[in-house]
Motif scaffolding. Structure first.
Motif, PDB file in Angstrom:
ATOM      1  N   HIS A   1      41.847 -33.565 102.154  1.00 47.74           N
ATOM      2  CA  HIS A   1      42.592 -34.272 101.117  1.00 47.74           C
ATOM      3  C   HIS A   1      41.690 -35.271 100.412  1.00 47.74           C
ATOM      4  O   HIS A   1      40.905 -35.969 101.050  1.00 47.74           O
ATOM      5  CB  HIS A   1      43.795 -34.989 101.727  1.00 47.74           C
ATOM      6  N   GLU A   2      41.821 -35.309  99.096  1.00 42.04           N
ATOM      7  CA  GLU A   2      40.929 -36.125  98.271  1.00 42.04           C
ATOM      8  C   GLU A   2      41.034 -37.620  98.580  1.00 42.04           C
ATOM      9  O   GLU A   2      40.050 -38.336  98.495  1.00 42.04           O
ATOM     10  CB  GLU A   2      41.247 -35.925  96.782  1.00 42.04           C
ATOM     11  N   GLU A   3      42.218 -38.089  98.917  1.00 42.53           N
ATOM     12  CA  GLU A   3      42.409 -39.532  99.128  1.00 42.53           C
ATOM     13  C   GLU A   3      42.435 -39.925 100.597  1.00 42.53           C
ATOM     14  O   GLU A   3      41.861 -40.930 100.982  1.00 42.53           O
ATOM     15  CB  GLU A   3      43.687 -39.985  98.436  1.00 42.53           C
ATOM     16  N   THR A   4      43.084 -39.097 101.449  1.00 42.80           N
ATOM     17  CA  THR A   4      43.238 -39.482 102.851  1.00 42.80           C
ATOM     18  C   THR A   4      42.199 -38.864 103.774  1.00 42.80           C
ATOM     19  O   THR A   4      42.004 -39.345 104.881  1.00 42.80           O
ATOM     20  CB  THR A   4      44.632 -39.074 103.368  1.00 42.80           C
ATOM     21  N   GLY A   5      41.576 -37.766 103.346  1.00 42.32           N
ATOM     22  CA  GLY A   5      40.598 -37.080 104.176  1.00 42.32           C
ATOM     23  C   GLY A   5      41.205 -36.177 105.237  1.00 42.32           C
ATOM     24  O   GLY A   5      40.485 -35.607 106.053  1.00 42.32           O
ATOM     25  N   SER A   6      42.525 -36.011 105.229  1.00 37.96           N
ATOM     26  CA  SER A   6      43.162 -35.149 106.227  1.00 37.96           C
ATOM     27  C   SER A   6      42.886 -33.674 105.919  1.00 37.96           C
ATOM     28  O   SER A   6      42.742 -33.286 104.763  1.00 37.96           O
ATOM     29  CB  SER A   6      44.671 -35.411 106.282  1.00 37.96           C
ATOM     30  N   PRO A   7      42.772 -32.847 106.969  1.00 43.50           N
ATOM     31  CA  PRO A   7      42.463 -31.434 106.754  1.00 43.50           C
ATOM     32  C   PRO A   7      43.590 -30.715 106.029  1.00 43.50           C
ATOM     33  O   PRO A   7      44.771 -30.990 106.268  1.00 43.50           O
ATOM     34  CB  PRO A   7      42.271 -30.884 108.166  1.00 43.50           C
ATOM     35  N   ARG A   8      43.221 -29.788 105.158  1.00 41.21           N
ATOM     36  CA  ARG A   8      44.184 -29.004 104.387  1.00 41.21           C
ATOM     37  C   ARG A   8      43.866 -27.535 104.597  1.00 41.21           C
ATOM     38  O   ARG A   8      42.722 -27.146 104.779  1.00 41.21           O
ATOM     39  CB  ARG A   8      44.116 -29.320 102.890  1.00 41.21           C
ATOM     40  N   GLY A   9      44.892 -26.703 104.542  1.00 45.52           N
ATOM     41  CA  GLY A   9      44.711 -25.268 104.728  1.00 45.52           C
ATOM     42  C   GLY A   9      45.750 -24.502 103.945  1.00 45.52           C
ATOM     43  O   GLY A   9      46.261 -24.963 102.931  1.00 45.52           O
ATOM     44  N   ILE A  10      46.085 -23.344 104.449  1.00 43.88           N
ATOM     45  CA  ILE A  10      47.077 -22.502 103.785  1.00 43.88           C
ATOM     46  C   ILE A  10      48.458 -23.096 104.066  1.00 43.88           C
ATOM     47  O   ILE A  10      48.798 -23.358 105.218  1.00 43.88           O
ATOM     48  CB  ILE A  10      46.991 -21.069 104.318  1.00 43.88           C
ATOM     49  N   TYR A  11      49.238 -23.291 103.019  1.00 41.64           N
ATOM     50  CA  TYR A  11      50.583 -23.837 103.195  1.00 41.64           C
ATOM     51  C   TYR A  11      51.618 -22.844 102.696  1.00 41.64           C
ATOM     52  O   TYR A  11      52.310 -22.220 103.469  1.00 41.64           O
ATOM     53  CB  TYR A  11      50.702 -25.190 102.488  1.00 41.64           C
TER      54      TYR A  11
END
Length: 113
Positions: A53-63
Motif C-alpha cells: 500500500h502506497e501510504e501504509t506499506g501493508s501487503p496487497r494482493g488479489i482481492y
C-alpha cells in the motif's frame, strides 16, 4: 506443475492442453500457462503479495479478481499500475511489484500553500 493449480475445469477444460510459458516477477522466474492471467499464474506459484500500500506499506494482493478494486496493480515491462487480474501472461514479460505506486490520494506539499 504447481499444486495450487486446477488441472481440470468443467468449462475451461484440461490445463495440460495449454502451452507452458515463463515470465519474471521481481526477477524470479515464474511458470505460467497460455491464456492465464498474471494474477492467476502468480497465485498458482504461491506468490500472494503483489505490492505494498502506497501510504501504509501493508501487503496487497488479489482481492476481487475481476478488475474493480485495483489491489493487484503491478508494473509490466515498465508500464506502471497494470491490473494483473485482467492481463494475460506473455512469454518473457517482466513483472514487478512490491514497490509503492503513484496514488491520486496523496497530496503533494509544495510549500506554496
Amino acid at each position: 506443475m504447481s499444486k495450487n493449480r486446477i488441472l481440470h475445469h468443467p468449462v475451461l477444460g484440461y490445463l495440460q492442453d495449454r502451452s507452458e510459458i515463463t515470465f519474471t516477477f521481481n526477477k524470479q522466474l515464474v511458470v505460467a500457462y497460455e491464456g492465464e492471467t498474471i494474477a492467476a499464474a502468480l497465485l498458482a506459484n504461491g506468490i500472494r503479495t503483489l505490492r505494498y500500500h502506497e501510504e501504509t506499506g501493508s501487503p496487497r494482493g488479489i482481492y476481487c479478481n475481476i478488475g474493480h478494486c485495483f489491489e493487484c496493480r503491478v508494473s509490466i515491462d515498465g508500464e506502471n499500475g497494470v491490473r494483473s487480474c485482467l492481463t494475460l501472461v506473455k512469454e518473457g514479460c517482466h513483472v514487478t511489484g512490491g514497490e509503492p505506486l503513484p496514488t491520486p490520494l496523496k497530496k503533494k506539499v509544495t510549500g506554496n500553500e
